[in-house]
Write an enzyme that holds these catalytic residues in place. Structure first.
Site, PDB file in Angstrom:
ATOM      1  N   LYS A   1       0.835  -1.208   0.000  1.00 43.14           N
ATOM      2  CA  LYS A   1       0.000   0.000   0.000  1.00 43.14           C
ATOM      3  C   LYS A   1       0.871   1.260   0.000  1.00 43.14           C
ATOM      4  O   LYS A   1       0.636   2.195  -0.770  1.00 43.14           O
ATOM      5  CB  LYS A   1      -0.894  -0.009   1.245  1.00 43.14           C
ATOM      6  CG  LYS A   1      -1.950   1.067   1.244  1.00 43.14           C
ATOM      7  CD  LYS A   1      -2.655   1.098   2.585  1.00 43.14           C
ATOM      8  CE  LYS A   1      -4.140   0.939   2.452  1.00 43.14           C
ATOM      9  NZ  LYS A   1      -4.847   1.007   3.730  1.00 43.14           N
TER      10      LYS A   1
ATOM     11  N   THR B   1     -10.198  -0.357  13.952  1.00 43.92           N
ATOM     12  CA  THR B   1     -10.662  -0.940  15.226  1.00 43.92           C
ATOM     13  C   THR B   1     -11.866  -1.818  14.894  1.00 43.92           C
ATOM     14  O   THR B   1     -13.004  -1.459  15.187  1.00 43.92           O
ATOM     15  CB  THR B   1     -11.066   0.164  16.227  1.00 43.92           C
ATOM     16  OG1 THR B   1     -12.000   1.038  15.578  1.00 43.92           O
ATOM     17  CG2 THR B   1      -9.891   0.964  16.723  1.00 43.92           C
TER      18      THR B   1
ATOM     19  N   LEU C   1     -16.233  11.692   8.873  1.00 41.44           N
ATOM     20  CA  LEU C   1     -16.360  11.686   7.414  1.00 41.44           C
ATOM     21  C   LEU C   1     -16.990  10.391   6.902  1.00 41.44           C
ATOM     22  O   LEU C   1     -16.895   9.343   7.520  1.00 41.44           O
ATOM     23  CB  LEU C   1     -15.022  11.949   6.742  1.00 41.44           C
ATOM     24  CG  LEU C   1     -13.805  11.083   7.043  1.00 41.44           C
ATOM     25  CD1 LEU C   1     -13.850   9.793   6.267  1.00 41.44           C
ATOM     26  CD2 LEU C   1     -12.558  11.866   6.724  1.00 41.44           C
ATOM     27  N   ARG C   2     -17.667  10.527   5.776  1.00 38.51           N
ATOM     28  CA  ARG C   2     -18.346   9.377   5.155  1.00 38.51           C
ATOM     29  C   ARG C   2     -17.558   8.914   3.946  1.00 38.51           C
ATOM     30  O   ARG C   2     -17.000   9.738   3.216  1.00 38.51           O
ATOM     31  CB  ARG C   2     -19.743   9.799   4.648  1.00 38.51           C
ATOM     32  CG  ARG C   2     -20.724  10.114   5.737  1.00 38.51           C
ATOM     33  CD  ARG C   2     -21.869  10.937   5.181  1.00 38.51           C
ATOM     34  NE  ARG C   2     -21.377  12.247   4.720  1.00 38.51           N
ATOM     35  CZ  ARG C   2     -22.131  13.157   4.148  1.00 38.51           C
ATOM     36  NH1 ARG C   2     -23.407  12.936   3.940  1.00 38.51           N
ATOM     37  NH2 ARG C   2     -21.618  14.315   3.752  1.00 38.51           N
TER      38      ARG C   2
ATOM     39  N   LYS D   1     -18.960   9.908  19.140  1.00 38.83           N
ATOM     40  CA  LYS D   1     -18.879   9.188  17.859  1.00 38.83           C
ATOM     41  C   LYS D   1     -19.856   8.018  17.831  1.00 38.83           C
ATOM     42  O   LYS D   1     -20.609   7.832  16.868  1.00 38.83           O
ATOM     43  CB  LYS D   1     -17.445   8.714  17.637  1.00 38.83           C
ATOM     44  CG  LYS D   1     -17.230   7.928  16.373  1.00 38.83           C
ATOM     45  CD  LYS D   1     -17.588   8.744  15.130  1.00 38.83           C
ATOM     46  CE  LYS D   1     -17.659   7.865  13.902  1.00 38.83           C
ATOM     47  NZ  LYS D   1     -16.436   7.717  13.199  1.00 38.83           N
TER      48      LYS D   1
ATOM     49  N   GLY E   1     -34.124   0.836   2.735  1.00 38.04           N
ATOM     50  CA  GLY E   1     -33.230   0.110   1.830  1.00 38.04           C
ATOM     51  C   GLY E   1     -33.030  -1.315   2.308  1.00 38.04           C
ATOM     52  O   GLY E   1     -33.795  -1.816   3.148  1.00 38.04           O
TER      53      GLY E   1
ATOM     54  N   CYS F   1     -18.683   0.885   9.589  1.00 37.10           N
ATOM     55  CA  CYS F   1     -18.831   1.724  10.786  1.00 37.10           C
ATOM     56  C   CYS F   1     -20.150   1.531  11.543  1.00 37.10           C
ATOM     57  O   CYS F   1     -20.143   1.193  12.725  1.00 37.10           O
ATOM     58  CB  CYS F   1     -18.690   3.189  10.395  1.00 37.10           C
ATOM     59  SG  CYS F   1     -17.163   3.500   9.511  1.00 37.10           S
TER      60      CYS F   1
ATOM     61  N   LYS G   1     -22.972   1.198  -0.197  1.00 40.62           N
ATOM     62  CA  LYS G   1     -23.705   2.398  -0.611  1.00 40.62           C
ATOM     63  C   LYS G   1     -23.030   2.898  -1.881  1.00 40.62           C
ATOM     64  O   LYS G   1     -21.954   2.394  -2.252  1.00 40.62           O
ATOM     65  CB  LYS G   1     -23.678   3.474   0.485  1.00 40.62           C
ATOM     66  CG  LYS G   1     -22.289   4.016   0.778  1.00 40.62           C
ATOM     67  CD  LYS G   1     -22.363   5.191   1.730  1.00 40.62           C
ATOM     68  CE  LYS G   1     -20.983   5.783   1.955  1.00 40.62           C
ATOM     69  NZ  LYS G   1     -21.021   6.966   2.789  1.00 40.62           N
TER      70      LYS G   1
HETATM   71  C1  UGA Z   1     -20.767   6.569   8.666  1.00 38.48           C
HETATM   72  C2  UGA Z   1     -21.199   7.953   9.182  1.00 38.48           C
HETATM   73  O1  UGA Z   1     -22.230   8.477   8.335  1.00 38.48           O
HETATM   74  C3  UGA Z   1     -20.000   8.922   9.209  1.00 38.48           C
HETATM   75  O2  UGA Z   1     -20.393  10.151   9.783  1.00 38.48           O
HETATM   76  C4  UGA Z   1     -18.895   8.292  10.062  1.00 38.48           C
HETATM   77  O3  UGA Z   1     -17.725   9.109  10.078  1.00 38.48           O
HETATM   78  C5  UGA Z   1     -18.515   6.946   9.471  1.00 38.48           C
HETATM   79  O4  UGA Z   1     -19.682   6.095   9.459  1.00 38.48           O
HETATM   80  C6  UGA Z   1     -17.453   6.342  10.353  1.00 38.48           C
HETATM   81  O5  UGA Z   1     -17.761   5.989  11.495  1.00 38.48           O
HETATM   82  O6  UGA Z   1     -16.270   6.331   9.948  1.00 38.48           O
HETATM   83  P1  UGA Z   1     -20.281   5.547   6.239  1.00 38.48           P
HETATM   84  O7  UGA Z   1     -19.951   4.259   6.914  1.00 38.48           O
HETATM   85  O8  UGA Z   1     -19.369   6.043   5.158  1.00 38.48           O
HETATM   86  O9  UGA Z   1     -20.359   6.747   7.306  1.00 38.48           O
HETATM   87  O10 UGA Z   1     -21.732   5.356   5.622  1.00 38.48           O
HETATM   88  P2  UGA Z   1     -23.130   6.141   5.718  1.00 38.48           P
HETATM   89  O11 UGA Z   1     -23.200   7.169   4.670  1.00 38.48           O
HETATM   90  O12 UGA Z   1     -23.412   6.553   7.103  1.00 38.48           O
HETATM   91  O13 UGA Z   1     -24.129   4.941   5.336  1.00 38.48           O
HETATM   92  C7  UGA Z   1     -24.249   3.812   6.186  1.00 38.48           C
HETATM   93  C8  UGA Z   1     -25.274   2.841   5.672  1.00 38.48           C
HETATM   94  O14 UGA Z   1     -26.596   3.357   5.860  1.00 38.48           O
HETATM   95  C9  UGA Z   1     -25.161   2.526   4.179  1.00 38.48           C
HETATM   96  O15 UGA Z   1     -25.343   1.138   3.989  1.00 38.48           O
HETATM   97  C10 UGA Z   1     -26.300   3.324   3.550  1.00 38.48           C
HETATM   98  O16 UGA Z   1     -26.767   2.780   2.351  1.00 38.48           O
HETATM   99  C11 UGA Z   1     -27.347   3.220   4.653  1.00 38.48           C
HETATM  100  N1  UGA Z   1     -28.360   4.297   4.590  1.00 38.48           N
HETATM  101  C12 UGA Z   1     -28.011   5.586   4.837  1.00 38.48           C
HETATM  102  C13 UGA Z   1     -29.685   3.966   4.301  1.00 38.48           C
HETATM  103  O17 UGA Z   1     -30.025   2.777   4.068  1.00 38.48           O
HETATM  104  N2  UGA Z   1     -30.623   4.960   4.289  1.00 38.48           N
HETATM  105  C14 UGA Z   1     -30.305   6.261   4.533  1.00 38.48           C
HETATM  106  O18 UGA Z   1     -31.224   7.115   4.515  1.00 38.48           O
HETATM  107  C15 UGA Z   1     -28.974   6.579   4.806  1.00 38.48           C
END
Ligand code: UGA
Length: 432
Positions: free
Chosen positions: A38, A89, A151-152, A202, A251, A258, A323
């Site tokens: 990496k 983690t 962050l996402r 968090k 969904g 996360c 997603k």
């Molecule tokens: C999530 C949090 O949104 C971030 O703020 C956080 O920093 C991150 O975890 C982390 O802990 O590092 P992420 O894992 O990138 O971010 O994904 P999300 O955008 O939160 O989506 C999570 C899941 O929920 C996905 O499977 C998404 O498809 C689903 N989702 C989200 C739904 O089914 N419906 C919604 O309305 C929103």
């Protein structure tokens, strides 16, 4: 504006985004990771996973010499003002977060940290880890702080530069000054607190997001039973300022590296101090049944019965990532659905714009690089990830390729009227 010497340990989504963005802000950053392949790829300016804009920032950082990537720990921390811990983690066997990587890194660097340095956890770590880090470091001349990252995936760079808030847990003024300097250029509300509250924030935030989506998924089930339309229910709820529209899209379940891990850890951590986080446990249970719901509906659409055998039935999957906007398959509901369908004998073909065929060893499907190949001979097409490009597919062409032109859209993502006009039976979620 001050420039800090920052060492970021871990070059995953959080680490690499933090390192490249901090270099862009003018800090001098060393990013260290123990994965030699990496690091070699990063040194050549190539990011080994998909995240918009990260390649560009990496190359910029390397060219400006404000960013360096290396495997050399502990050397990488010798001059650091701040060390950001961004190591994984993952969920351990007991459902709690596994801190093995944090411990290993601390053991390697503890004697090399310069006096006055601030060790900051950005990884999501169990509540109370800052105390544990202090014990493991045994360095009273080094500060420990918590600065959880929100962050996402898919929008990581944008989220870094324009966060909703920056949460910093410190308990000494020196650490506070250093972290103020680090984020000086980012316009966002600051929440200054103690490390334990920062750590808890968090989990509290991710579990809240999980609760909302599980709630939307329960409402979707209810809508199907009573003949209501979840799309209208959610729109109407979302206008209420106290509720808002975010994270209420139903969904196939919430996934990724996360939300599931953090919801489990919150339940475990609460139970360990005698608090019953029952509502989060329930959100997890609701989430678990979503993939089974998708499978039952697929069986019904393909065979006429929720128990019907899928042996020899071709099912096309659109989307594998957890997603849109990412190639991440970790804890992806789409992968769970694929595994269950395969167990029932379905012959699966899948397409995901972010997932290359050779990466899809975890999916029991033929992964192709063309969405139209997914439809060939299929009895049902199941949309599992909300990639924008799926909205613009030639649905007439897809219908012609299928044995039975049926679409199960598990995210209500497609333009239903256009799909129907092209001759397909469109089935969404939460629509009675
Ligand atoms: C999530 C949090 O949104 C971030 O703020 C956080 O920093 C991150 O975890 C982390 O802990 O590092 P992420 O894992 O990138 O971010 O994904 P999300 O955008 O939160 O989506 C999570 C899941 O929920 C996905 O499977 C998404 O498809 C689903 N989702 C989200 C739904 O089914 N419906 C919604 O309305 C929103």
């Amino acid at each position: 504006m001050g420039s800090c010497r920052v060492t970021v340990v871990g070059a995953g989504y959080v680490g690499l985004t933090s390192a490249t963005c901090l270099a862009r802000l003018g800090h001098r950053v060393v990013c260290v990771d123990n994965d030699t392949a990496k690091v070699a790829s990063l040194c050549e300016g190539r990011v080994p996973f998909y995240e918009p804009d990260l390649d560009k920032l990496l190359r910029e950082g390397l060219a400006s010499e404000r960013l360096r990537v290396t495997t050399a720990l502990p050397d990488a921390v010798r001059d650091a003002d701040l060390v950001l811990l961004c190591v994984p983690t993952p969920m351990g066997d007991d459902g709690g977060a596994d801190l093995g990587a944090v411990r290993t890194v601390l053991a390697k660097m503890r004697t090399s940290l310069p006096s006055g340095c601030v060790v900051v956890t950005k990884s999501t770590v169990p509540v109370g880890t800052s105390h544990r880090i202090r014990e493991l470091l045994r360095r009273p001349d080094v500060s420990v702080a918590s600065n959880p990252e929100f962050l996402r995936e898919g929008t990581a760079v944008r989220d870094f530069f324009s966060p909703d808030r920056i949460v910093i847990g410190v308990d000494d003024p020196h650490a506070r000054d250093r972290l103020s300097e680090l984020y000086e250029a980012i316009p966002a509300p600051r929440v200054w607190t103690d490390p334990v509250s920062a750590e808890l924030t968090k989990y509290a935030a991710n579990a809240m997001l999980a609760l909302r989506v599980s709630y939307a998924n329960v409402l979707a089930e209810l809508c199907e039973k009573v003949g209501a339309d979840i799309r209208d229910v959610i729109e109407a709820m979302g206008y209420d300022e106290r509720i808002g529209p975010a994270f209420l899209r139903p969904g196939p379940g919430w996934g990724g590296s996360c939300l599931p891990k953090d919801a489990h850890e919150l339940v475990r951590a609460a139970a360990s101090v005698g608090v019953d986080a029952g509502m989060v446990r329930e959100a997890l249970a609701i989430n678990d049944r979503q993939a089974r719901r998708v499978v039952a509906r697929t069986r019904r659409l393909a065979t006429g019965s929720a128990d019907g055998s899928l042996r020899g039935v071709r099912v096309g999957l659109l989307g594998l990532a957890f997603k849109a906007g990412t190639d991440d398959l970790r804890d992806s509901p789409a992968v769970t659905v694929a595994r269950l369908l395969a167990q029932h004998g379905a012959e699966l073909t899948a397409y995901d714009p972010g997932v290359r065929a050779e990466r899809a060893d975890v999916v029991p499907a033929v992964v192709v690089d063309d969405p139209y190949r997914v439809a060939k001979g299929a009895s049902v097409l199941v949309v599992l990830t909300e990639w924008p490009e799926f909205q613009h597919l030639d649905w007439g062409r897809l219908a012609d390729l299928m044995v039975r032109p049926v679409v199960l859209d598990t995210r209500n993502h497609l333009p239903a009227d256009d799909v129907r006009a092209a001759g397909l039976a469109w089935h969404g979620v939460g629509i009675g």
